[in-house]
Design an enzyme around this catalytic site. Structure first.
Site, mmCIF file in Angstrom:
data_model
loop_
_atom_site.group_PDB
_atom_site.id
_atom_site.type_symbol
_atom_site.label_atom_id
_atom_site.label_comp_id
_atom_site.label_asym_id
_atom_site.label_seq_id
_atom_site.Cartn_x
_atom_site.Cartn_y
_atom_site.Cartn_z
ATOM 1 N N SER A 194 32.986 13.190 25.283
ATOM 2 C CA SER A 194 32.484 14.526 25.580
ATOM 3 C C SER A 194 31.183 14.408 26.354
ATOM 4 O O SER A 194 30.428 13.431 26.192
ATOM 5 C CB SER A 194 32.242 15.307 24.280
ATOM 6 O OG SER A 194 31.552 16.514 24.529
ATOM 7 N N TYR A 207 27.863 17.330 16.420
ATOM 8 C CA TYR A 207 29.085 16.980 17.154
ATOM 9 C C TYR A 207 28.755 15.969 18.245
ATOM 10 O O TYR A 207 29.455 14.965 18.416
ATOM 11 C CB TYR A 207 29.708 18.238 17.746
ATOM 12 C CG TYR A 207 30.844 17.963 18.708
ATOM 13 C CD1 TYR A 207 32.117 17.640 18.239
ATOM 14 C CD2 TYR A 207 30.644 18.039 20.092
ATOM 15 C CE1 TYR A 207 33.164 17.397 19.124
ATOM 16 C CE2 TYR A 207 31.695 17.794 20.968
ATOM 17 C CZ TYR A 207 32.938 17.468 20.490
ATOM 18 O OH TYR A 207 33.965 17.226 21.363
#
Length: 300
Positions: A194, A207
């Site tokens: 990500s 996250y």
């Protein structure tokens, strides 16, 4: 009595082949009629695969990538994920589209399933429709969750679960997948990371931290296996509109299909890192070096 001389190179190749076959579970299977099975095909280019393994078999981005890889050819696909209706539906959809597909049980929260899932995914070998089945060409690692931003750091149990699913499980799966690809002397491992792994926003820092661990491991793994014919490609999407992000919004949002297209392009161009969209890299770098006081005022 003098022993016959054996070329050491040939002997070494035979021993290596036997060890590789035992590790990957790809021992020769007798063909119909009692003859030896055809030799497995060599590893195909990552952007033109025949066999694909998706770890995280219900991932929207992962499935979009599988479909993009199989746009011009039928694939032999293994979807490894938690057993249930979603996994069964994903298998049925791929079969309806002309691919060969099957499910393998894999649960990121159950370490006892990790190695068996890979063993089963790599282990099949034989003849499909008269065509020899080759080694696994591409492994797509798409295991992960996107939790509630506050709960993931305010609840210790939720924080530990986040690291288990987004870091511990995919790191272990990446490590074993790389060893199996090395044993078959080639293949590609595509790791879905990500943009948040490089610079997370304050609202999703937990996250981002969990993805950063996987991203760093995959980047190091790439160099460790580069000389073994194995490629490790790290994909860093920005915000992608999927079921996992339903109800959320962000600027520079993209689609799963766009991520898949850019990933296949990166595979063909032999890139080590793929950003999706490409502009996410520039934005991430700006945020990475922006003064903390400015970021606090912008609430990023």
């Amino acid at each position: 009595m003098r022993l016959p001389k054996l070329p050491l190179g040939d002997l070494a190749d035979r021993v290596s082949d036997q060890l590789a076959n035992r590790l990957t579970g790809r021992d020769d299977v007798p063909a119909a009629g009692g003859g030896a099975a055809p030799r497995a095909l060599p590893v195909r280019p990552a952007h033109e695969p025949q066999r694909v393994v998706l770890l995280g078999g219900t991932s929207d981005i992962g499935l979009a990538l599988v479909r993009r890889l199989g746009r011009e050819r039928p694939l032999d696909v293994v979807l490894a994920g938690r057993p249930g209706p979603r996994l069964s539906e994903a298998v049925a959809a791929l079969v309806a589209e002309g691919h060969t597909a099957r499910a393998v049980p894999l649960d990121a929260r159950a370490p006892s399933t990790w190695s068996p899932a890979l063993a089963e995914a790599f282990g099949s070998r034989g003849v499909a429709a008269g065509v020899p089945v080759g080694p696994v060409d591409v492994v797509v690692l798409a295991v992960g969750v996107l939790p509630d931003g506050k709960r993931s750091w305010q609840d210790p149990t939720a924080a530990a679960d986040l690291v288990q699913v987004n870091t511990a499980a995919p790191v272990a799966l990446a490590a074993e997948a790389a060893q199996r690809l090395r044993a078959q002397r080639g293949g590609a491992l595509v790791v879905l990371s990500s943009a948040a792994a490089v610079r997370a926003r304050s609202t999703d820092f937990a996250y981002g931290a969990s993805k950063a661990g996987l991203d760093a491991f995959a980047s190091g793994l790439r160099e460790a296996v580069r000389g073994d014919g194995v490629r490790v490609v790290v994909v860093r999407p920005g915000f992608v509109r999927t079921r996992m992000t339903a109800g959320r919004s962000a600027w520079l949002a993209t689609t799963k299909e766009a991520v898949a297209d850019l990933t296949v392009q990166g595979l063909e161009l032999e890139r080590d890192v793929v950003w999706a969209p490409p502009g996410a890299q520039a934005v991430t770098e700006v945020l990475r070096w922006a003064p903390p006081r400015l970021l606090r005022r912008l609430r990023l």
